[in-house]
Each structure stands twice: as structure tokens, then as C-alpha cells.
Design a protein around this motif. Sequence first.
Motif, mmCIF file in Angstrom:
data_model
loop_
_atom_site.group_PDB
_atom_site.id
_atom_site.type_symbol
_atom_site.label_atom_id
_atom_site.label_comp_id
_atom_site.label_asym_id
_atom_site.label_seq_id
_atom_site.Cartn_x
_atom_site.Cartn_y
_atom_site.Cartn_z
ATOM 1 N N UNK A 317 33.663 59.006 45.065
ATOM 2 C CA UNK A 317 32.806 59.758 45.991
ATOM 3 C C UNK A 317 32.527 58.960 47.257
ATOM 4 N N UNK A 318 32.316 57.658 47.101
ATOM 5 C CA UNK A 318 32.143 56.821 48.293
ATOM 6 C C UNK A 318 33.422 56.820 49.122
ATOM 7 N N UNK A 319 34.568 56.748 48.412
ATOM 8 C CA UNK A 319 35.848 56.814 49.111
ATOM 9 C C UNK A 319 36.077 58.167 49.756
ATOM 10 N N UNK A 320 35.613 59.225 49.097
ATOM 11 C CA UNK A 320 35.772 60.577 49.641
ATOM 12 C C UNK A 320 34.977 60.740 50.933
ATOM 13 N N UNK A 321 33.762 60.191 50.952
ATOM 14 C CA UNK A 321 32.944 60.233 52.176
ATOM 15 C C UNK A 321 33.652 59.479 53.299
ATOM 16 N N UNK A 322 34.165 58.305 52.964
ATOM 17 C CA UNK A 322 34.858 57.478 53.966
ATOM 18 C C UNK A 322 36.095 58.190 54.495
ATOM 19 N N UNK A 323 36.890 58.788 53.593
ATOM 20 C CA UNK A 323 38.102 59.499 54.011
ATOM 21 C C UNK A 323 37.770 60.713 54.875
ATOM 22 N N UNK A 368 29.724 65.202 42.024
ATOM 23 C CA UNK A 368 28.688 65.150 43.063
ATOM 24 C C UNK A 368 27.793 66.370 42.874
ATOM 25 N N UNK A 369 27.225 66.484 41.673
ATOM 26 C CA UNK A 369 26.506 67.703 41.303
ATOM 27 C C UNK A 369 25.244 67.930 42.119
ATOM 28 N N UNK A 370 24.608 66.858 42.562
ATOM 29 C CA UNK A 370 23.396 67.029 43.371
ATOM 30 C C UNK A 370 23.698 67.073 44.866
ATOM 31 N N UNK A 371 24.991 66.977 45.213
ATOM 32 C CA UNK A 371 25.379 67.078 46.617
ATOM 33 C C UNK A 371 25.003 65.877 47.458
ATOM 34 N N UNK A 372 24.664 64.759 46.808
ATOM 35 C CA UNK A 372 24.214 63.581 47.556
ATOM 36 C C UNK A 372 25.304 63.063 48.500
ATOM 37 N N UNK A 375 26.079 65.558 51.346
ATOM 38 C CA UNK A 375 25.022 65.452 52.355
ATOM 39 C C UNK A 375 25.217 64.200 53.203
ATOM 40 N N UNK A 376 25.609 63.104 52.556
ATOM 41 C CA UNK A 376 25.861 61.854 53.276
ATOM 42 C C UNK A 376 26.977 62.038 54.297
ATOM 43 N N UNK A 377 28.036 62.759 53.905
ATOM 44 C CA UNK A 377 29.138 63.026 54.836
ATOM 45 C C UNK A 377 28.664 63.875 56.006
ATOM 46 N N UNK A 378 27.892 64.917 55.717
ATOM 47 C CA UNK A 378 27.404 65.807 56.775
ATOM 48 C C UNK A 378 26.537 65.044 57.771
ATOM 49 N N UNK A 379 25.658 64.199 57.252
ATOM 50 C CA UNK A 379 24.781 63.430 58.137
ATOM 51 C C UNK A 379 25.582 62.483 59.021
ATOM 52 N N UNK A 586 24.728 72.967 39.917
ATOM 53 C CA UNK A 586 25.293 73.449 41.164
ATOM 54 C C UNK A 586 24.382 74.469 41.843
ATOM 55 N N UNK A 587 23.705 75.280 41.027
ATOM 56 C CA UNK A 587 22.775 76.248 41.610
ATOM 57 C C UNK A 587 21.664 75.521 42.364
ATOM 58 N N UNK A 588 21.147 74.440 41.749
ATOM 59 C CA UNK A 588 20.103 73.653 42.408
ATOM 60 C C UNK A 588 20.650 72.989 43.663
ATOM 61 N N UNK A 589 21.892 72.489 43.546
ATOM 62 C CA UNK A 589 22.511 71.850 44.699
ATOM 63 C C UNK A 589 22.671 72.836 45.857
ATOM 64 N N UNK A 590 23.137 74.052 45.513
ATOM 65 C CA UNK A 590 23.315 75.077 46.543
ATOM 66 C C UNK A 590 21.979 75.472 47.147
ATOM 67 N N UNK A 591 20.946 75.587 46.285
ATOM 68 C CA UNK A 591 19.616 75.939 46.778
ATOM 69 C C UNK A 591 19.078 74.848 47.698
#
Length: 629
Positions: A317-323, A368-372, A375-379, A586-591
Motif C-alpha cells: 500500500x505504501x508502494x501503491x501510494x508512491x507509484x 486498504x479497507x479503511x481507505x487510509x 486518502x493519503x494519495x488524494x491528499x 467498505x461501506x464505512x470507508x465509502x461513507x
Amino acid sequence: MLIMDKPVCLIDTESDGKLSVQQSALQILQKIEQPVVVVAVVGLYRTGKSYLMNRLAGKQTGFALGSTIESKTKGIWMWCVPHPTKKETTLVLLDTEGLGDVDKGDSKHDTKIFSLAVLLSSTIVLNSRGTIDNRAIQKLQYVTELTEYIKIKSPDEVVDDSEFVKFFPSFIWAVRDFTLQLNINGKDTTEDEYLEFALKLKLGTSPKVNTYNLPRECIRKYFPSRKCFTFPFPTKPENILYLETLDQAEISKHFLEVADRFCQFIFNQSQIKHLKDGHKVTGRVLGHLAKTYVETISSGAVPCLENAVIAMATIENEGAVKEGLEVYKSGMEKLKNSYPLELNKINAEHQRLHLMATQTFMKRCFRDNDGMYLTSLEEAINHEFDRYLLDNEKASEGKCECIISGLSKPMNEGITGGYYARPGGHNHFCRDLENIVIQYNTLTTKEIKSAEVLEKFLQEKAAITTSIMQADNKLTENERRTWEERKRTVLLEQENKTQKEKQRQLEKKIENERYSNNERMRQVTQRMKNEMFLQKQQMERAMESKLREKTALEKSFQEKADRMAREIDELKRKNAEAEARTSRSYAQMIEDQRRRNAEKIEALRQQHRQQMEAIKSRPQSSSSSCSIQ
């Protein structure tokens, strides 16, 4: 696709028996971003394991074939080749150190090698000689010790053995130098029926029966599917030592037919390696897994699948954000040579690259079930976009300033030379100023800083306008008041234009944000569906295995069959719970994502409202400018 012309050592056995991962092999795996089918071969040393692996690689030589009683393969060797039948997939072949080598001092060393082969592979091939008799099966104590060396969750947490079937590889038993007739109780049988007959359990609960049943139960319980191939002698006894250099004509036709069936079965039936939760393993992830498992075993701890998945999720996931961020930045950097750009163009490119970055992230990320991490990528992308917008604005401002400086040069020279300091000079000055504004607006129609630079220019010229007007004795006092009022009107109108341009840019930003949010939500939802599908497939695979075992057991072992039925019910329950848990997560993440999106857009709207209030609060003049529009 990375091409290896020969195998390399992946896991080495050092002189003291300690296992270590070779950095050179990890570097090879690091470059493989394709999913991998991992086939490992295990078995007693000097049973021809390496020959089969060379055949799978499509080569006659490669993995070392020993011709003496000494084991040639130490540790685990690796050969990565393009998969013959699966596009964009790499076939990873693992040839393991021969089991039962008398030179080894560590009695548990073989179990460690066997456990690593199970952990890393999607198909494991057990290679043996002769027949599948009780002696051969009893030698598989490694199978009975697997649960001591592999845990699903933390070692302190009790997990049903039936869980292993979801994560263990498919099992193939390759019987070499087979001389018997495939016949059971006077009836011809298939190779698979021969294997199932050999794995049949005995009735009873005595220690002797339990000892007989234990390795058979483990094979039946742990591995989701089983297959058998019986190979005849490949050639004349005197040629065995030179098998890898023999001409095809010198090798038994029947042996070659079985070898071809063996290879085709693996090519067509062996599945891509998956982690717990169904995530596909790439070469890069396989390297991380090998390093994690070996370090865990070398430390004396027990490899835990759950911990490995958590560790891999963090790394990936850290690599995915970087990529993802790199995809965005590399695309936006190409725009710099074209600065300044129209707002629509830079927004469109931002939107396109943002989606590409998110897609890149989605391909690699998992759990990345909580979308953390999303969200890091978006920011990070929003931070970069603000920087690119600022650079573009600076370029636009510089261009506009250069244009207005060039246009106003003659007028500035006239001011310095006293051209306007004479009767009627004020009218000439206003006319020249009007021409500058008209030409400037024509040349900067698409510039985002056009209005702001013009406002600044008019503010700077306001004091000069007043001085020239006061010095022009041709004007009456009443005319001076009228001109002063018109000057204030012009400045106010230009200020309003500047604010309206900022408002337009903000509205565009809100529109882009809404579009991007909707697209990201679509991708997150699709990702959720894909992960739930993979989890369902994994559970169904385990369920099918249990149902097959239940059917086989019902004929003679009602008690074991009942227990198997309970295990199936437990798998169904856990499957339902996992789906519900994933869905809730995922529902919580989407919400949460929707809430953050709404807050972001509301903040932009608040900024918009403040700008509108600022515009409304300014005095509006009903009179038009003298001629400056």
C-alpha cells in the motif's frame, strides 16, 4: 518480461544450517510486477526432482542434476520464465534441497525447507521413487509437522486445521521409476485413483492405526486438490547418470508421454499464487514473502499467514501510494514547458492524471479497507496540484506583466518626458491608457491572471492619473470631479472582474472535485466487489475440497464425516461473516469518503460564498467608465 537463462539460489543453506535469502534473487523478483504461478518440487534427494523442473522451464539443462549420492541442490533455487499458456504471467519454478540428506545435522531442517515450499508455492510437487506405499507415506513426517511451522493467525490463537486448505497449494505426487500395474482388486485404475487408494484411512483408534492415518489425514486435510503421475524408468540403467544430455531417442517414449502430460497439467491447471483474502501475488510480493518467512523461521518463530499479509499490505500500500503519486507527478511535470496554460487545460490534465494515479494505486493496493492509503494519495495529489496551479499562475502573471509592460512603455516614456504635463494632457493620457487596456485584453484573453495584473496596473496608474488631471489647467473643477469619479468606477469595476475570475476558477475547482470524487467512489466500489469475489472464490475452493473429503469419508467413517460436516458449516459461517465484515468495512470507508468529500466541497462553497459577499459589499457605480472597459 525479465528473462533468466539459468536458475539462481533464492534461499541458501549456510554451513551452520541457517537459512538466508539471497539479495540477488530478491532483486530479480522485485522487477517482476506480473502475477506469478509458483511451482515447487520437494522430495528425497537423488530422485530426479531437478529434471522435472528443467522440463517445466522448457530446457534440458538448468537445475543441477546430481550423479552421485551427494545432494547437489542446497536450499531453494529459483527459475523465473514466461508462463507458456497464461498471458502476462510469470512461471516461478522452485527446486528444493533434497530431503533426507544424511549430511544434515539439524533434524528439523527438512521440515523448514518443506514448510517454505508450501508457503511460497501455488502448486507443490512431491517427487518420490518406486510406489506410494505405507513406507513412502510414513516418510512424509514433514506433512504432519506443518502446523508446527505454519500458523494462520498469531501462534496464541487457536484456528481449526480446516482453515489451511484455503491457503495451501495444490498437491501433485510424481512417482518415479514406477513398475507396478495400475490395478486395484483386479480392476484397472487411474493414477489419481491409485493415489486416493494409497491415502485411504483405516478404521479404528489404536495408536498403530492413528500412526498409519496421520500423514494421510494431513494430506487430505491441508491440500485443496490432489493429482498423481506415475513415471516409468526413463532410460537404460547405465544412462541414468547422463539423463540431461541424452538424445530424445534414447529416452523411453512412455516416460516422455507422462512428462508431457505432467507439464501440460501444471501449465493449464496450476493457479496464480494468492495471499490470504485472495490477493494475487506478483514477483515483487513473492520476494517480500520469502524474506519474511525465512527471517521468521531463522529467528525461531513460527511463520504466520495473517501477519505476513498485514506486513505485505503495509509494504504494497505504501508502494501503491508512491507509484500512483509518481504517475501523477510525471504527467504534470510535462506541462511545465507549456506554462502558462488555460485553466480548463490544466484542470483537464489534472483530472485525467488523478484518475490514472488512482487506477495505478488500485492495481497494487490491498486490504486498504479503511481507505487510509487512498486518502493519503488524494491528499498528496491535491498538495501537488496546488503547487502546479501556483506555478502556472506565476507563469501567467509573468507573461501578463511582460505584455502590459511592453504596451505601456511609450506611455511611461511620455510621463517621464512631461508629454502629458500640458493643457489637454489628461485627455491624451486617458486615451493612451484606454488603448493599452484594449490591446492588453485582446492579448491576454485566456490568461488566468489577466484581470489581476490589469487591476494592479490601473491601481499603480491611479495616482499618476490624478496628478496629470490636477496639472491640466484646461479642465474645470467640475470636470475634475467627474473624472475622479469615473476613475474610481473603473478601478472598482476592474476589482470586481478580478473577484469574478477568482470565483469562476473556484467554481471550476468545485466541479472538478465533484467529478473526481464520483469517479474515485466508483473505483473503490469496484475494488470492493473484486476483493469480495476473490474471497468468495477462495472460500468455495476450500468448500469444494471439504465436500470431496466428506463424500469419501461418509462411506466408512461416519464420525469423521460428521466432523467434516461441522467444519463445512463452520466454513460457511466464517465465509458469511467475512463477507459481512468486508461489506461493513467498505461501506464505512465509502461513507467516510463521502463525508470527507462533502466537507471539502462545503469548504470550497463557503469560500465561494465569502467571495460573493465581498463582491456584493463593494459599492456599485451606475456610471460607466470614461472609455476604459
